[in-house]
Write a protein that holds these residues in place. Structure first.
Motif, mmCIF file in Angstrom:
data_model
loop_
_atom_site.group_PDB
_atom_site.id
_atom_site.type_symbol
_atom_site.label_atom_id
_atom_site.label_comp_id
_atom_site.label_asym_id
_atom_site.label_seq_id
_atom_site.Cartn_x
_atom_site.Cartn_y
_atom_site.Cartn_z
ATOM 1 N N LYS A 159 0.830 -1.198 0.000
ATOM 2 C CA LYS A 159 0.000 0.000 0.000
ATOM 3 C C LYS A 159 0.874 1.261 0.000
ATOM 4 O O LYS A 159 1.750 1.435 0.839
ATOM 5 C CB LYS A 159 -0.926 0.019 1.203
ATOM 6 C CG LYS A 159 -1.899 1.159 1.185
ATOM 7 C CD LYS A 159 -2.915 1.042 2.276
ATOM 8 C CE LYS A 159 -3.898 2.178 2.124
ATOM 9 N NZ LYS A 159 -5.225 1.791 2.521
ATOM 10 N N GLY A 160 0.629 2.120 -0.985
ATOM 11 C CA GLY A 160 1.341 3.384 -1.093
ATOM 12 C C GLY A 160 2.741 3.287 -1.665
ATOM 13 O O GLY A 160 3.463 4.275 -1.683
ATOM 14 N N LYS A 161 3.146 2.123 -2.132
ATOM 15 C CA LYS A 161 4.490 1.948 -2.683
ATOM 16 C C LYS A 161 4.419 1.816 -4.195
ATOM 17 O O LYS A 161 3.455 1.303 -4.742
ATOM 18 C CB LYS A 161 5.157 0.712 -2.077
ATOM 19 C CG LYS A 161 5.370 0.837 -0.587
ATOM 20 C CD LYS A 161 6.053 -0.382 -0.021
ATOM 21 C CE LYS A 161 6.216 -0.224 1.487
ATOM 22 N NZ LYS A 161 6.793 -1.415 2.095
ATOM 23 N N ASP A 162 5.461 2.288 -4.849
ATOM 24 C CA ASP A 162 5.556 2.210 -6.299
ATOM 25 C C ASP A 162 6.017 0.812 -6.703
ATOM 26 O O ASP A 162 7.010 0.304 -6.175
ATOM 27 C CB ASP A 162 6.539 3.258 -6.814
ATOM 28 C CG ASP A 162 6.651 3.263 -8.320
ATOM 29 O OD1 ASP A 162 5.609 3.109 -8.996
ATOM 30 O OD2 ASP A 162 7.783 3.410 -8.833
ATOM 31 N N ILE A 163 5.304 0.209 -7.633
ATOM 32 C CA ILE A 163 5.586 -1.168 -8.034
ATOM 33 C C ILE A 163 6.966 -1.311 -8.671
ATOM 34 O O ILE A 163 7.653 -2.313 -8.451
ATOM 35 C CB ILE A 163 4.474 -1.723 -8.971
ATOM 36 C CG1 ILE A 163 4.620 -3.238 -9.156
ATOM 37 C CG2 ILE A 163 4.501 -1.048 -10.317
ATOM 38 C CD1 ILE A 163 4.332 -4.021 -7.938
ATOM 39 N N THR A 164 7.413 -0.315 -9.420
ATOM 40 C CA THR A 164 8.732 -0.409 -10.054
ATOM 41 C C THR A 164 9.840 -0.377 -9.002
ATOM 42 O O THR A 164 10.854 -1.062 -9.156
ATOM 43 C CB THR A 164 8.945 0.710 -11.089
ATOM 44 O OG1 THR A 164 8.728 1.976 -10.465
ATOM 45 C CG2 THR A 164 8.003 0.554 -12.266
ATOM 46 N N GLU A 165 9.638 0.394 -7.928
ATOM 47 C CA GLU A 165 10.621 0.417 -6.845
ATOM 48 C C GLU A 165 10.641 -0.916 -6.103
ATOM 49 O O GLU A 165 11.703 -1.401 -5.700
ATOM 50 C CB GLU A 165 10.319 1.556 -5.874
ATOM 51 C CG GLU A 165 10.551 2.928 -6.467
ATOM 52 C CD GLU A 165 10.140 4.051 -5.526
ATOM 53 O OE1 GLU A 165 9.824 3.776 -4.350
ATOM 54 O OE2 GLU A 165 10.145 5.198 -5.980
ATOM 55 N N LEU A 166 9.469 -1.519 -5.914
ATOM 56 C CA LEU A 166 9.400 -2.816 -5.249
ATOM 57 C C LEU A 166 10.109 -3.898 -6.070
ATOM 58 O O LEU A 166 10.828 -4.726 -5.519
ATOM 59 C CB LEU A 166 7.943 -3.226 -5.022
ATOM 60 C CG LEU A 166 7.174 -2.435 -3.976
ATOM 61 C CD1 LEU A 166 5.698 -2.828 -4.001
ATOM 62 C CD2 LEU A 166 7.769 -2.660 -2.605
ATOM 63 N N ILE A 167 9.915 -3.870 -7.383
ATOM 64 C CA ILE A 167 10.557 -4.852 -8.259
ATOM 65 C C ILE A 167 12.065 -4.653 -8.252
ATOM 66 O O ILE A 167 12.824 -5.617 -8.165
ATOM 67 C CB ILE A 167 9.979 -4.772 -9.686
ATOM 68 C CG1 ILE A 167 8.529 -5.258 -9.675
ATOM 69 C CG2 ILE A 167 10.824 -5.582 -10.669
ATOM 70 C CD1 ILE A 167 7.788 -5.069 -10.976
ATOM 71 N N ALA A 168 12.519 -3.395 -8.297
ATOM 72 C CA ALA A 168 13.956 -3.113 -8.267
ATOM 73 C C ALA A 168 14.575 -3.590 -6.956
ATOM 74 O O ALA A 168 15.659 -4.195 -6.950
ATOM 75 C CB ALA A 168 14.201 -1.624 -8.462
ATOM 76 N N ALA A 169 13.901 -3.355 -5.849
ATOM 77 C CA ALA A 169 14.402 -3.806 -4.549
ATOM 78 C C ALA A 169 14.441 -5.332 -4.497
ATOM 79 O O ALA A 169 15.387 -5.917 -3.952
ATOM 80 C CB ALA A 169 13.528 -3.259 -3.426
ATOM 81 N N GLY A 170 13.439 -5.975 -5.069
ATOM 82 C CA GLY A 170 13.409 -7.435 -5.109
ATOM 83 C C GLY A 170 14.549 -7.999 -5.938
ATOM 84 O O GLY A 170 15.153 -9.013 -5.583
ATOM 85 N N LYS A 171 14.852 -7.345 -7.048
ATOM 86 C CA LYS A 171 15.963 -7.799 -7.890
ATOM 87 C C LYS A 171 17.284 -7.702 -7.138
ATOM 88 O O LYS A 171 18.127 -8.585 -7.234
ATOM 89 C CB LYS A 171 16.040 -6.972 -9.177
ATOM 90 C CG LYS A 171 15.034 -7.351 -10.215
ATOM 91 C CD LYS A 171 15.250 -6.529 -11.473
ATOM 92 C CE LYS A 171 14.275 -6.896 -12.551
ATOM 93 N NZ LYS A 171 14.475 -6.097 -13.774
ATOM 94 N N GLN A 172 17.463 -6.616 -6.384
ATOM 95 C CA GLN A 172 18.698 -6.454 -5.616
ATOM 96 C C GLN A 172 18.815 -7.531 -4.542
ATOM 97 O O GLN A 172 19.874 -8.105 -4.342
ATOM 98 C CB GLN A 172 18.747 -5.075 -4.964
ATOM 99 C CG GLN A 172 19.021 -3.960 -5.933
ATOM 100 C CD GLN A 172 19.026 -2.603 -5.256
ATOM 101 O OE1 GLN A 172 18.371 -2.408 -4.241
ATOM 102 N NE2 GLN A 172 19.771 -1.665 -5.828
ATOM 103 N N ARG A 173 17.717 -7.832 -3.871
ATOM 104 C CA ARG A 173 17.749 -8.874 -2.835
ATOM 105 C C ARG A 173 18.023 -10.231 -3.453
ATOM 106 O O ARG A 173 18.763 -11.035 -2.899
ATOM 107 C CB ARG A 173 16.428 -8.904 -2.072
ATOM 108 C CG ARG A 173 16.268 -7.695 -1.165
ATOM 109 C CD ARG A 173 15.025 -7.762 -0.373
ATOM 110 N NE ARG A 173 15.184 -8.773 0.683
ATOM 111 C CZ ARG A 173 14.222 -9.108 1.503
ATOM 112 N NH1 ARG A 173 13.042 -8.551 1.411
ATOM 113 N NH2 ARG A 173 14.431 -10.017 2.435
#
Length: 116
Positions: A47-61
């Motif tokens: 909620k309230g988060k940008d999906i592209t930022e979430l995907i980028a963070a997931g890729k880094q993890r």
């Protein structure tokens, strides 16, 4: 994973703020089991988060996890295991290959063919 996939499909379809009902509708359309707890958990976390930022963070993890574990059969060695443990992995793989050969020979004994 299916709840995440449904969420991403809703976003991809142009729904900028998918609701629980939207995800249930997507999951129902493919006959998937609905877990309301997982749906609510996902929606509360994104909620309230940008999906592209979430995907980028997931890729880094994912990249950092892949680097710490190595790839495939080298994972045992990458984690500092002894040569003996790595040798056991190779022996287990050879045992599995032998089992596969045995199964194939069983089929040959019956003179069975899928195209007869």
């Amino acid at each position: 994973m299916k709840v995440i996939a449904a969420y991403l499909l809703a976003k991809l379809g142009g729904n900028n703020d998918p609701s629980s009902d939207d995800l249930k509708k997507i999951l129902n359309s493919v006959g998937a089991e609905i877990d309301e707890v997982k749906i609510e958990l996902l929606l509360s976390q994104v909620k309230g988060k940008d999906i592209t930022e979430l995907i980028a963070a997931g890729k880094q993890r994912l990249a950092s996890t892949s680097m710490s574990f190595g790839c495939g059969g080298t994972a045992v060695v990458a984690n500092g295991a002894t040569d003996n443990a790595a040798g056991q992995v190779v022996v287990e793989e050879k045992k599995e290959e032998k089992k596969g050969d045995k199964e194939e020979s069983d089929e040959e004994d019956f003179n069975f063919s899928l195209f007869d």
